[in-house]
Design a protein around this motif. Structure first.
Motif, PDB file in Angstrom:
ATOM      1  N   LYS A  57      -0.026   1.779   2.526  1.00  0.00           N
ATOM      2  CA  LYS A  57      -0.176   3.090   2.280  1.00  0.00           C
ATOM      3  C   LYS A  57       0.856   3.690   1.653  1.00  0.00           C
ATOM      4  N   GLN A  58       2.124   3.254   1.670  1.00  0.00           N
ATOM      5  CA  GLN A  58       3.221   3.837   1.013  1.00  0.00           C
ATOM      6  C   GLN A  58       3.070   3.627  -0.642  1.00  0.00           C
ATOM      7  N   ALA A  59       2.745   2.475  -0.489  1.00  0.00           N
ATOM      8  CA  ALA A  59       2.654   2.132  -2.106  1.00  0.00           C
ATOM      9  C   ALA A  59       1.573   3.201  -2.772  1.00  0.00           C
ATOM     10  N   ALA A  60       0.338   3.208  -2.152  1.00  0.00           N
ATOM     11  CA  ALA A  60      -0.497   4.165  -2.868  1.00  0.00           C
ATOM     12  C   ALA A  60      -0.176   5.499  -2.636  1.00  0.00           C
ATOM     13  N   GLU A  61       0.697   5.984  -1.889  1.00  0.00           N
ATOM     14  CA  GLU A  61       1.171   7.428  -1.935  1.00  0.00           C
ATOM     15  C   GLU A  61       2.276   7.514  -3.064  1.00  0.00           C
ATOM     16  N   GLN A  62       2.993   6.648  -3.324  1.00  0.00           N
ATOM     17  CA  GLN A  62       3.842   6.712  -4.382  1.00  0.00           C
ATOM     18  C   GLN A  62       3.146   6.737  -5.714  1.00  0.00           C
ATOM     19  N   GLN A  63       2.299   6.135  -5.752  1.00  0.00           N
ATOM     20  CA  GLN A  63       1.212   5.887  -7.113  1.00  0.00           C
ATOM     21  C   GLN A  63       0.712   7.265  -7.351  1.00  0.00           C
TER      22      GLN A  63
ATOM     23  N   GLY B 241     -11.092  20.688   0.448  1.00  0.00           N
ATOM     24  CA  GLY B 241     -12.134  21.215  -0.530  1.00  0.00           C
ATOM     25  C   GLY B 241     -12.106  20.102  -1.667  1.00  0.00           C
ATOM     26  N   ASN B 242     -11.023  19.498  -2.240  1.00  0.00           N
ATOM     27  CA  ASN B 242     -10.898  18.587  -3.270  1.00  0.00           C
ATOM     28  C   ASN B 242     -10.203  17.241  -2.955  1.00  0.00           C
ATOM     29  N   PRO B 243     -10.687  16.488  -1.902  1.00  0.00           N
ATOM     30  CA  PRO B 243      -9.732  15.411  -1.400  1.00  0.00           C
ATOM     31  C   PRO B 243      -9.085  14.540  -2.373  1.00  0.00           C
ATOM     32  N   VAL B 244      -8.027  13.760  -2.203  1.00  0.00           N
ATOM     33  CA  VAL B 244      -7.455  12.644  -2.864  1.00  0.00           C
ATOM     34  C   VAL B 244      -7.768  11.551  -1.906  1.00  0.00           C
ATOM     35  N   ILE B 245      -8.535  10.517  -2.712  1.00  0.00           N
ATOM     36  CA  ILE B 245      -8.818   9.175  -1.722  1.00  0.00           C
ATOM     37  C   ILE B 245      -8.296   8.219  -2.488  1.00  0.00           C
ATOM     38  N   ALA B 246      -7.609   7.261  -2.029  1.00  0.00           N
ATOM     39  CA  ALA B 246      -6.814   6.000  -2.651  1.00  0.00           C
ATOM     40  C   ALA B 246      -7.602   4.917  -1.939  1.00  0.00           C
ATOM     41  N   SER B 247      -8.409   3.927  -2.879  1.00  0.00           N
ATOM     42  CA  SER B 247      -8.904   2.897  -2.329  1.00  0.00           C
ATOM     43  C   SER B 247      -8.454   1.854  -2.926  1.00  0.00           C
ATOM     44  N   VAL B 248      -7.868   0.853  -1.899  1.00  0.00           N
ATOM     45  CA  VAL B 248      -7.335  -0.436  -2.249  1.00  0.00           C
ATOM     46  C   VAL B 248      -8.396  -1.465  -2.044  1.00  0.00           C
ATOM     47  N   SER B 249      -8.505  -2.505  -2.752  1.00  0.00           N
ATOM     48  CA  SER B 249      -9.318  -3.884  -2.589  1.00  0.00           C
ATOM     49  C   SER B 249      -8.701  -5.118  -2.634  1.00  0.00           C
ATOM     50  N   PHE B 250      -9.168  -6.020  -1.293  1.00  0.00           N
ATOM     51  CA  PHE B 250      -8.406  -7.029  -1.189  1.00  0.00           C
ATOM     52  C   PHE B 250      -9.778  -8.114  -1.136  1.00  0.00           C
TER      53      PHE B 250
ATOM     54  N   VAL C 192      -6.941   3.853  15.525  1.00  0.00           N
ATOM     55  CA  VAL C 192      -5.821   2.902  15.922  1.00  0.00           C
ATOM     56  C   VAL C 192      -4.632   3.465  15.204  1.00  0.00           C
ATOM     57  N   LYS C 193      -3.231   2.932  15.566  1.00  0.00           N
ATOM     58  CA  LYS C 193      -2.057   3.408  15.236  1.00  0.00           C
ATOM     59  C   LYS C 193      -1.882   2.436  13.831  1.00  0.00           C
ATOM     60  N   PHE C 194      -1.233   2.997  12.719  1.00  0.00           N
ATOM     61  CA  PHE C 194      -1.185   2.182  11.773  1.00  0.00           C
ATOM     62  C   PHE C 194      -0.044   0.986  11.835  1.00  0.00           C
ATOM     63  N   SER C 195      -0.351  -0.246  11.555  1.00  0.00           N
ATOM     64  CA  SER C 195       0.216  -1.283  11.794  1.00  0.00           C
ATOM     65  C   SER C 195       1.315  -1.271  10.624  1.00  0.00           C
ATOM     66  N   PRO C 196       2.415  -2.116  10.778  1.00  0.00           N
ATOM     67  CA  PRO C 196       3.238  -2.200   9.470  1.00  0.00           C
ATOM     68  C   PRO C 196       2.733  -2.655   8.115  1.00  0.00           C
ATOM     69  N   LEU C 197       1.885  -3.445   8.225  1.00  0.00           N
ATOM     70  CA  LEU C 197       1.240  -3.991   7.019  1.00  0.00           C
ATOM     71  C   LEU C 197       0.715  -2.602   6.417  1.00  0.00           C
TER      72      LEU C 197
ATOM     73  N   ILE D  59     -12.386  -6.826   1.795  1.00  0.00           N
ATOM     74  CA  ILE D  59     -11.943  -5.714   2.529  1.00  0.00           C
ATOM     75  C   ILE D  59     -11.498  -4.574   1.616  1.00  0.00           C
ATOM     76  N   ASN D  60     -11.984  -3.402   1.870  1.00  0.00           N
ATOM     77  CA  ASN D  60     -11.252  -2.067   1.232  1.00  0.00           C
ATOM     78  C   ASN D  60     -10.917  -1.634   2.110  1.00  0.00           C
ATOM     79  N   ILE D  61      -9.725  -0.697   1.787  1.00  0.00           N
ATOM     80  CA  ILE D  61      -9.094   0.354   2.519  1.00  0.00           C
ATOM     81  C   ILE D  61      -8.908   1.853   1.850  1.00  0.00           C
ATOM     82  N   THR D  62      -9.654   2.467   2.442  1.00  0.00           N
ATOM     83  CA  THR D  62      -9.669   3.995   1.869  1.00  0.00           C
ATOM     84  C   THR D  62      -8.676   4.859   2.616  1.00  0.00           C
ATOM     85  N   PHE D  63      -7.569   5.323   1.964  1.00  0.00           N
ATOM     86  CA  PHE D  63      -6.614   6.052   2.563  1.00  0.00           C
ATOM     87  C   PHE D  63      -7.082   7.585   2.286  1.00  0.00           C
ATOM     88  N   ARG D  64      -7.045   8.631   3.488  1.00  0.00           N
ATOM     89  CA  ARG D  64      -7.191   9.793   3.386  1.00  0.00           C
ATOM     90  C   ARG D  64      -6.440  10.524   4.043  1.00  0.00           C
ATOM     91  N   SER D  65      -6.391  12.111   3.679  1.00  0.00           N
ATOM     92  CA  SER D  65      -5.647  13.133   4.470  1.00  0.00           C
ATOM     93  C   SER D  65      -6.508  13.890   5.048  1.00  0.00           C
TER      94      SER D  65
END
Length: 202
Positions: free
Chosen positions: A94-100, A132-141, A84-89, A194-200
């Motif tokens: 995601k942008q906050a996790a990318e910056q970190q 090969g060596n993924p970076v995965i950012a996981s945010v919990s709510f 599904v396409k990313f929502s504004p929320l 709810i857990n969100i795991t951001f991947r590339s």
């Protein structure tokens, strides 16, 4: 070697690596300040996936949703996920996790644990699409849950950490090569998480 809870953290500086060797896992407590749990519950198109166990179809012990910037189909446990396409929320989180973590993400897997009986079994995020060596950012709510690691070969090497509302956990380096992780079931009366795991991918 057993490490428990948040004792490995340096709360007044850069976080320490939670893993003793063969990988890097960093925890940023209370990373996302805005309380968005209710919005995520209401705005997400949750689905109930099924898996086959000994030839019988059973429900996954959680609800899921898959988001992507393009048409990155993601397959795990035999389930084909069309994004599904990313929502504004989600874009904001995601942008906050990318910056970190200094890494760009183009997909997100959301898991909705409705109570302590909902869980995620032992696994590694080592699909070829992740690199090969993924970076995965996981945010919990939402409610706090225990998140566990165990080494694939050194069976006594285990790590357990409590993930709270707004916490960010980053898994990187060779973590997925050498470690499994899970969210275990619990008989304790717990609220939803709810857990969100951001991947590339790609």
């Amino acid at each position: 070697m057993d490490l428990f809870n948040n004792d490995q953290l340096n709360l007044f500086g850069a976080p320490k690596n939670l893993l003793p060797f063969d990988g890097e896992v960093l925890l940023y407590p209370h990373f996302y300040k805005e309380d968005v749990f209710t919005r995520l519950v209401e705005e997400t198109p949750w689905k109930q996936d099924k898996m086959k166990i000994y030839g019988r179809e059973v429900n996954f012990p959680r609800l899921t949703a898959w988001y992507g910037e393009r048409d990155e189909v993601y397959v795990y446990s035999g389930v084909v996920n069309v994004p599904v396409k990313f929502s504004p929320l989600l874009n904001s989180i995601k942008q906050a996790a990318e910056q970190q973590c200094g890494h760009r993400f183009n997909t997100a897997l959301l898991n909705y644990y409705r109570d302590g009986s909902n869980s995620m079994g032992w696994h590694s995020d080592d699909e070829s699409e992740l690199g090969g060596n993924p970076v995965i950012a996981s945010v919990s709510f939402g409610a706090s849950r225990v998140f566990q690691f165990k080494h694939k070969r050194q069976k006594n090497a285990k790590v357990s950490v409590v993930l709270n509302n707004g916490d960010l956990l980053i898994m990187q380096g060779q973590t997925q090569h050498h470690w499994l992780h899970q969210v275990p079931k619990t008989s304790r009366m717990l609220g939803a998480r709810i857990n969100i795991t951001f991947r590339s991918i790609g």
